[in-house]
Enzyme design. Structure first.
Site, mmCIF file in Angstrom:
data_model
loop_
_atom_site.group_PDB
_atom_site.id
_atom_site.type_symbol
_atom_site.label_atom_id
_atom_site.label_comp_id
_atom_site.label_asym_id
_atom_site.label_seq_id
_atom_site.Cartn_x
_atom_site.Cartn_y
_atom_site.Cartn_z
ATOM 1 N N CYS A 37 22.293 -24.827 7.866
ATOM 2 C CA CYS A 37 21.841 -26.030 8.558
ATOM 3 C C CYS A 37 22.337 -26.024 10.004
ATOM 4 O O CYS A 37 23.414 -25.530 10.291
ATOM 5 C CB CYS A 37 22.370 -27.258 7.818
ATOM 6 N N CYS B 248 25.923 -29.115 11.919
ATOM 7 C CA CYS B 248 27.341 -28.967 12.283
ATOM 8 C C CYS B 248 27.585 -27.548 12.800
ATOM 9 O O CYS B 248 26.958 -26.602 12.340
ATOM 10 C CB CYS B 248 28.246 -29.211 11.080
ATOM 11 N N CYS C 105 25.130 -34.581 2.716
ATOM 12 C CA CYS C 105 25.553 -34.238 4.073
ATOM 13 C C CYS C 105 26.945 -34.799 4.308
ATOM 14 O O CYS C 105 27.180 -35.996 4.117
ATOM 15 C CB CYS C 105 24.570 -34.791 5.100
ATOM 16 N N GLN D 123 25.040 -46.317 18.996
ATOM 17 C CA GLN D 123 25.920 -45.171 18.777
ATOM 18 C C GLN D 123 25.994 -44.822 17.288
ATOM 19 O O GLN D 123 26.091 -45.707 16.442
ATOM 20 C CB GLN D 123 27.320 -45.461 19.310
ATOM 21 N N TYR E 5 20.968 -48.725 31.284
ATOM 22 C CA TYR E 5 20.660 -48.105 29.987
ATOM 23 C C TYR E 5 21.362 -48.895 28.885
ATOM 24 O O TYR E 5 22.100 -48.360 28.056
ATOM 25 C CB TYR E 5 21.095 -46.636 29.945
ATOM 26 N N GLU F 96 17.375 -52.155 30.700
ATOM 27 C CA GLU F 96 16.910 -51.224 29.672
ATOM 28 C C GLU F 96 15.387 -51.149 29.747
ATOM 29 O O GLU F 96 14.721 -52.162 29.967
ATOM 30 C CB GLU F 96 17.364 -51.700 28.289
ATOM 31 N N CYS G 51 27.238 -38.367 27.105
ATOM 32 C CA CYS G 51 27.230 -37.566 25.871
ATOM 33 C C CYS G 51 26.898 -36.108 26.171
ATOM 34 O O CYS G 51 26.659 -35.318 25.253
ATOM 35 C CB CYS G 51 26.232 -38.145 24.866
#
Length: 454
Positions: free
Chosen positions: A94, A97, A173, A286, A315, A336, A411
């Site tokens: 996968c 991760c 998961c 988040q 944002y 926004e 991020c």
């Protein structure tokens, strides 16, 4: 000419040529920020996913480019003390991760080191602080998007393989919330071929504080999900929203424009820093609620707020940062571009009886430009852009507003560093970067950055 001289000349002109499927014994000299080991074979750089610095392994060459190549671990000969056994059984298949094979403390150190190395290459005198990690770095995500396909008469659900549209099927998961895992497994067991026809994704959201759940079926045609919904509600009474979202696009955008509520409402309720939050399924929020609290507390601390200040939140999403900030300042203006999010933000302020926040549906750059033209006094700008970061025009417009402080939540370290350089050109200086591990077990990293006017 003697044989010895001729042989020397021949060897001098010899050029090393690496070929696909060749095998080599190598020692890893470094790691990329995307969890690939770096080795050198002659002068050729080879990237080997999953290989840790200092490890020795037998590798096979998978792909050769002009100046670099990609390899695959065939056998470990010496392993790092940071290596552990991954908790997930599909970890190597996968693409979700990248760090489960690394001890968590070592994950945090790697993230900080990668960030600091990139920062110091392009900026001077910037303090990069230690990463703030989680006490329990599993089962934290409050949102999942499971791709769905039908192949050979069977329904495939799971996650995409890295750099591929192939689905890796799994029934569990390690980084999704336990409730999302339960919902996912139940749907896997009860969805029919008729329901799966035309489905592209199934989106699930689980509110950490209220325990409310939301399920969104995303596809090119509206199927009959009544039987599945009835079973889901009976099994999981916390489900408050089931929606069908129509998406006939041919690209990778997950959500379409049109939708229909199949059960309950189009939103769920959550709580963030003591404020009740109304979450539309299209609204950004988040994905790690535990670390979100840490992130926003660090942002508020960095701003050093007081009751005389006026703040802008660009944002702004559903208004979580603005509402958290509002009790410390005179006024907050949120901006926004997603209409549903702005409606959510206004409703959230009403629900929480917050009167010094107002939200505007507008492009952030356009708003900043108009605000600068009005010459309004703004003390702090909070900005939390998407991964692509800010535009040069947006940075110039914020600088024109001339806030004393900018608290930048990022991020994506790459676009963050690029934007910090542009802010520097506008007369602003980065004081510190506080990384927060929002995306445990992955290479992702969130940062709170304090930028001050020089």
């Amino acid at each position: 000419m003697s044989i010895r001289i001729a042989l020397f000349i021949k060897l001098s002109y010899y050029t090393f040529v690496m070929k696909k499927n060749e095998e080599y014994v190598v020692t890893c000299i470094d790691e990329t920020n995307q969890a690939a080991g770096i080795v050198k074979i002659d002068d050729m750089v080879v990237f080997v996913p999953g290989l840790l610095k200092g490890e020795k392994a037998n590798i096979r060459i998978l792909k050769v480019q002009k100046s670099y190549a990609f390899g695959k671990i065939m056998q470990f000969l010496e392993t790092s003390q940071d290596r552990i056994e991954p908790a997930c059984k599909v970890f190597n298949k996968c693409g979700g991760c990248q760090y489960q094979h690394i001890d968590y403390k070592a994950q945090l150190k790697r993230k900080r080191d990668h960030l600091e190395n990139r920062v110091l290459k392009r900026l001077e005198d910037v303090e990069v602080r230690d990463v703030l990690g989680m006490e329990h770095p599993f089962y934290y995500r409050n949102k999942a998007q499971f791709p769905v396909q039908i192949k050979d008469g069977k329904i495939l659900m799971g996650f995409y393989r890295l750099h591929s549209n192939d689905i890796v099927c799994c029934d569990h998961c390690m980084i999704q919330s336990k409730k999302i895992n339960e919902l996912y497994k139940f749907i896997q067991e009860h969805i029919t071929l008729a329901m799966a026809q035309g489905l592209r994704h199934i989106l699930m959201r689980h509110a950490y504080k209220t325990n409310e759940c939301q399920i969104v079926f995303i596809g090119s045609k509206r199927n009959n999900f009544d039987d599945l919904i009835r079973k889901l509600i009976q099994k999981f009474p916390d489900i408050q929203s089931v929606v069908f979202n129509l998406n006939t696009r041919k690209d990778n955008v997950i959500l379409g424009k049109d939708y229909e509520v199949l059960y309950g409402r189009e939103f769920i309720y959550e709580s963030c820093l003591s404020n009740k939050v109304k979450l539309h399924f299209k609204s950004f929020y988040q994905v790690n609620p535990v670390q979100m609290k840490v992130l926003y507390e660090q942002a508020i601390k960095a701003a050093d707020l007081n009751k005389d200040m006026r703040c802008i939140e660009l944002y702004s999403g559903v208004g979580t940062i603005g509402m958290a900030v509002s009790k410390y300042v005179k006024e907050v203006i949120g901006v926004e571009i997603v209409q549903e999010a702005v409606r959510n933000a206004k409703e959230n302020c009403r629900i929480n009886q917050i009167e010094n926040c107002r939200y505007i549906c507008q492009d952030a750059t356009e708003f900043a430009r108009k605000c600068a033209q009005k010459e309004e006094q703004i003390d702090v700008v909070f900005v939390d852009p998407p991964r692509k970061g800010m535009t040069p025009q947006g940075i110039e417009d914020i600088s024109t507003i001339q806030p004393e402080k900018i608290v930048y939540i990022s991020c994506n370290p790459e676009t963050l560093i690029r934007d910090l350089i542009l802010f520097k050109e506008q007369g602003y200086s980065c004081k510190f970067i506080q990384p927060v591990d929002m995306f445990c077990q992955t290479t992702g990293l969130e940062c709170v950055v304090l930028i001050e006017r020089v």
